[in-house]
Design a protein around this motif. Structure first.
Motif, mmCIF file in Angstrom:
data_model
loop_
_atom_site.group_PDB
_atom_site.id
_atom_site.type_symbol
_atom_site.label_atom_id
_atom_site.label_comp_id
_atom_site.label_asym_id
_atom_site.label_seq_id
_atom_site.Cartn_x
_atom_site.Cartn_y
_atom_site.Cartn_z
ATOM 1 N N ASP A 17 5.252 8.729 3.029
ATOM 2 C CA ASP A 17 6.195 8.009 1.859
ATOM 3 C C ASP A 17 7.086 7.020 2.292
ATOM 4 O OD1 ASP A 17 5.372 9.641 -0.349
ATOM 5 O OD2 ASP A 17 6.566 11.372 0.217
ATOM 6 N N PHE A 57 4.819 4.028 1.399
ATOM 7 C CA PHE A 57 4.345 4.067 -0.111
ATOM 8 C C PHE A 57 5.820 3.809 -0.810
ATOM 9 C CE2 PHE A 57 0.708 6.560 0.988
ATOM 10 C CZ PHE A 57 -0.276 5.651 0.521
ATOM 11 N N GLU A 58 6.869 4.025 -0.278
ATOM 12 C CA GLU A 58 8.154 3.843 -0.960
ATOM 13 C C GLU A 58 8.672 2.484 -0.490
ATOM 14 O OE1 GLU A 58 10.675 7.228 0.161
ATOM 15 O OE2 GLU A 58 9.516 8.677 -1.397
ATOM 16 N N ASP A 69 6.621 -1.424 -7.239
ATOM 17 C CA ASP A 69 6.547 0.015 -6.493
ATOM 18 C C ASP A 69 5.014 0.514 -6.763
ATOM 19 O OD1 ASP A 69 7.216 2.535 -5.598
ATOM 20 O OD2 ASP A 69 8.091 3.341 -7.143
ATOM 21 N N TRP A 70 4.446 1.238 -5.591
ATOM 22 C CA TRP A 70 3.198 2.043 -5.541
ATOM 23 C C TRP A 70 3.470 2.889 -6.656
ATOM 24 C CZ3 TRP A 70 -1.435 1.829 -2.769
ATOM 25 C CH2 TRP A 70 -1.467 0.996 -1.773
ATOM 26 N N ARG A 101 2.409 8.665 -4.185
ATOM 27 C CA ARG A 101 3.088 8.899 -3.378
ATOM 28 C C ARG A 101 2.207 9.774 -2.338
ATOM 29 N NH1 ARG A 101 5.876 5.523 -4.769
ATOM 30 N NH2 ARG A 101 8.163 5.338 -4.985
ATOM 31 N N TYR A 102 2.694 10.037 -1.095
ATOM 32 C CA TYR A 102 1.936 10.749 0.005
ATOM 33 C C TYR A 102 1.336 11.928 -0.773
ATOM 34 C CZ TYR A 102 0.572 12.996 4.430
ATOM 35 O OH TYR A 102 -0.035 13.520 5.154
ATOM 36 N N ASP A 117 0.161 12.636 -3.523
ATOM 37 C CA ASP A 117 -1.020 12.401 -4.379
ATOM 38 C C ASP A 117 -2.054 12.229 -3.403
ATOM 39 O OD1 ASP A 117 0.797 12.368 -6.792
ATOM 40 O OD2 ASP A 117 1.515 10.391 -6.174
#
Length: 574
Positions: free
Chosen positions: A134, A137-138, A148-149, A152-153, A155
């Motif tokens: 994250d 991804f964040e 933003d992606w 998240r992790y 997923d």
């Protein structure tokens, strides 16, 4: 009898996969194993596992030119051989696509390395595999960069685990918060210098800077599934780029392709250049793809319910840009205008080397096919720099061979005696840094210039910017500082001042995932906005670049998207 209908039926499949590299191989495997009849289209030649690795079992001196570049090879790859014998050499030249076969235009310097056939660059990659957490991804949302992606992790974590079990990943469990552990097979072992370096860095910096063994897609303890595909443990030959007849490292040929073929559901068609996706204005979905035969230039259309575009980041986006229609005048899924923009690569060619005193009575066995690794430590926790993101280090230690120690004028007994003496220990660190996604770093299709197949040439217009240039100063200084902290001698730091994108061969972005069709090309399931039966799961989909090899994330995204696509097919949503 309607011959057109017969022809269409003959060329119709449940799914089409464009490209046979790391992500394309995964798409074919997953879709075939889920019962779909799949057509895999590869622009290059067929490269068969084992039988087409003609130099895999030859020592350098057994090759005509000792595995060195010839003038003929340089003429075939004038840009890609500019830095010398890496990555293209005599033994692997047949796995690379010559530049005149895929011409492009560089408005700003850009080097594009492409695989020449089935397997793509899965035969040639560095094989380093890392999960993203994250923290990465964040990152865009946290720092206000780009968009933003949409995931998240949590997923993607199950899909990381899913692909790792099949691939075979060797590494050590390090419990690093910003770089999650994978499901590892036993780690490869550091040599004495590397182990000593790890302890010295730990003593100096504690857990702020960690030295670990590289995480790579090599088998060290094969599972029953891997053995059933004919794969065995890595043989420590370090001849990976010539093709591995043992299947010790992950490639399409060794792993995903035989798994897909095993189902009886795969049709592989090499020499098939996909020029565009055929969009149906009535259904608002894609009907199929247009293919140009690379040998005859004959044009054929193939049809399917679902299409995965995995031609490699730049090639996938080029296909989409060339797929214009009334609905998508600027390229398939390009309502946002972002198709072709936000091009990323890692910036590299920065680091340091040194000589190491002592350990004269020590050596190592085998040719380990990976090195040591230092995860990112800049802009983490209390460390704040004048740039965003960070970098990692890759490297290793070795002893120089006898040839470097032997004066050229020696002969006879003197030569024999000198040749028996091994050289000193040395160590090196090379850094890979993250590039931010910039909207004005882009690729587009030239309005008039076309290649030999009548397809518009790609124009690259991208560069590293001030943020990366600031980072590169730290990359060089930190490499030297680490060598000094370990007490090494003859420290030599380096930084390629004219570094340009493409050199790291980790092209990403240009068809990014996002939460909104107004700002992205793909949704959270890698579906093209506005054309829901087309998926893109290779490097084009990336919304940011991190500083680690992205290939494991491509694989996980692909497996995840395939699972979603098949479920949607069964619901008749595609």
């Amino acid at each position: 009898m309607n011959l057109n209908l017969i022809g269409k039926e003959k060329n119709t499949y449940d799914a089409i996969v464009v490209g046979s590299g790391i992500s394309g191989g995964w798409a074919a495997k997953e879709l075939c194993e889920k019962g779909l009849k799949v057509l895999m289209l590869e622009r290059g030649k067929d490269i068969k596992h084992i039988e087409d690795y003609k130099y895999a079992m030859k020592a350098p001196w057994e090759l005509d030119h000792a595995n060195r570049l010839t003038q003929e090879i340089k003429a075939k790859f004038p840009i890609q051989t500019a830095e010398g014998n890496y990555p293209i050499n005599e033994a692997n030249q047949d796995f690379w696509l010559p530049e005149d076969t895929s011409p492009y235009i560089s408005k700003k310097p850009f080097d594009w390395y492409r695989g020449a056939g089935v397997g793509g660059k899965s035969l040639l990659w560095g094989r380093m595999v890392f999960r993203w957490g994250d923290f990465d991804f964040e990152a865009n949302a946290r720092e206000g960069v780009a968009i933003d992606w949409p995931i998240r992790y949590k997923d993607i974590e199950p899909w990381y685990a899913y692909v790792e079990k099949f691939v075979g990943v060797t590494g050590s469990y390090d419990n690093i918060p910003h770089m999650p552990d994978s499901l590892f097979q036993p780690p490869m072992q550091m040599n004495c210098i590397e182990a000593s370096f790890k302890e010295k860095i730990k003593a100096k910096y504690g857990n702020d800077r960690i030295v670990t063994i590289g995480r790579v897609a090599h088998i060290t303890k094969p599972t029953a599934e891997q053995t059933a595909l004919g794969r065995v443990s890595c043989q420590y030959r370090n001849a990976c780029s010539s093709g591995c007849p043992y299947g010790g490292y992950f490639s399409t040929q060794a792993a995903t392709l035989p798994a897909a073929m095993k189902t009886g559901n795969l049709t592989l068609r090499p020499f098939s250049i996909v020029s565009k996706v055929i969009f149906n204005e009535k259904t608002q979905k894609a009907d199929g793809v247009e293919v140009i035969d690379a040998e005859t230039k004959e044009v054929t259309e193939y049809f399917a319910k679902v299409i995965f575009i995995n031609a490699s980041a730049m090639a996938s986006t080029a296909i989409m840009l060339n797929s214009t229609s009334n609905r998508f005048p600027n390229g398939l899924g390009n309502d946002s205008g972002q198709l072709g923009k936000n091009l990323m690569d890692h910036h590299s060619r920065v680091g340091a080397s040194a000589t190491v005193e002592g350990f004269e009575d020590k050596y190592y066995t085998g040719r380990r096919a990976n090195g040591i690794f230092m995860p990112r430590f800049r802009n983490i926790g209390n460390d704040k720099r004048d740039y965003l993101r960070g970098f990692d280090f890759q490297g290793g230690a070795s002893r120089s061979g006898w040839s470097k120690q032997t004066p050229p004028k020696l002969f006879g007994a003197d030569l024999k005696e000198k040749a028996a003496q091994i050289g000193p220990w040395g160590i090196n660190l090379t850094s890979f840094g993250e590039c931010l996604p910039y909207e004005d770093n882009m690729m587009y299709l030239h309005p008039t210039e076309k290649d030999q197949f009548g397809i518009p040439k790609i124009v690259f217009d991208a560069e590293i910017k001030e943020n990366e240039q600031k980072m590169r100063i730290d990359m060089q200084n930190d490499a030297a500082e680490l060598m000094e902290a370990a007490g090494y001698k003859n420290i030599r730091s380096f930084k390629k001042d004219d570094f340009h994108l493409g050199l790291s061969k980790h092209e990403m972005g240009t068809a990014r995932m996002g939460r909104d069709p107004k700002t992205s090309v793909l949704n959270a399931h890698n579906q093209v906005w506005g054309c829901k039966n087309v998926f893109v799961t290779d490097g084009a989909a990336m919304t940011s670049s991190n500083c680690v090899n992205p290939s494991l994330t491509y694989m996980a995204l692909t497996a995840r998207a395939c699972d979603f696509a098949v479920k949607e097919l069964k619901k008749r949503n595609l």
